[in-house]
Scaffold this active site. Sequence first.
Site, PDB file in Angstrom:
ATOM      1  N   VAL A   8       0.835  -1.200   0.000  1.00 36.48           N
ATOM      2  CA  VAL A   8       0.000   0.000   0.000  1.00 36.48           C
ATOM      3  C   VAL A   8       0.869   1.250   0.000  1.00 36.48           C
ATOM      4  CG1 VAL A   8      -1.814   1.257   1.234  1.00 36.48           C
ATOM      5  CG2 VAL A   8      -1.766  -1.251   1.298  1.00 36.48           C
ATOM      6  N   LYS A   9       0.506   2.213  -0.830  1.00 40.49           N
ATOM      7  CA  LYS A   9       1.170   3.514  -0.822  1.00 40.49           C
ATOM      8  C   LYS A   9       0.253   4.521  -0.137  1.00 40.49           C
ATOM      9  CE  LYS A   9       3.333   5.004  -4.476  1.00 40.49           C
ATOM     10  NZ  LYS A   9       3.589   5.418  -5.880  1.00 40.49           N
TER      11      LYS A   9
END
Length: 219
Positions: free
Chosen positions: A90-91
């Site tokens: 996840v960013k």
Amino acid sequence: MGEQPMKLYLDSADIPAVAPLLHTGLFEGVTTNPLILQRAGVAPAHLPTLVQELIDAGAGSVFVQAVESDTDEIVAEGRRIVALGSNVIVKVPATRQGFAATARLAHDGVPVLVTAVYHVRQAILANSAGAWGIAPYVGRMDDAGRDGLRQVEQMGAVLHGSETRVLAASIRNADVVHELALQHCDAVTMSTAVAEALFIDHLTDRAVAEFTEAARALT
């Protein structure tokens, strides 16, 4: 920053451009963000398909960015993103809410890359949050009058010995890649155009042409 060889990633959602580079076995995975998805014409509903296509093409990991702005919503979105596959990271943008969400996600074992990092203090916050890594924007820092390479070097210094990696982004040309390698940066993500440029050296091309000509003369 670590002593391991710098890992290379591709910053693109263009399957026809990414796949041949992944097939070389030289690139670890693929990073995306909303702008990259927009340019590739990937709607949110098609994101699971894109992730699977990238993994099938050889991406060891795929980075997908959360777009919500509220901490609770970022956390919920992060959990949906990581559910896309075991290869997904996840960013989360380096905002106050983003750091808070990162801490909660990291506590639950979700790998988070804090992105849009422009200053060393953001690296410190990301490390405190337990982030998998940070993505400093080298080129954009230069555009803003900050020395991008110097900032990345300082980020690596404050993160040395921690588990938070530096994955440099916003790479404008191939020369920046080798400058980052000289700094022992953990990883770098680049456009497919910059990646293709890594393979080009006219002196090598000339030598190969001479080898080919000599081999033909021997037959």
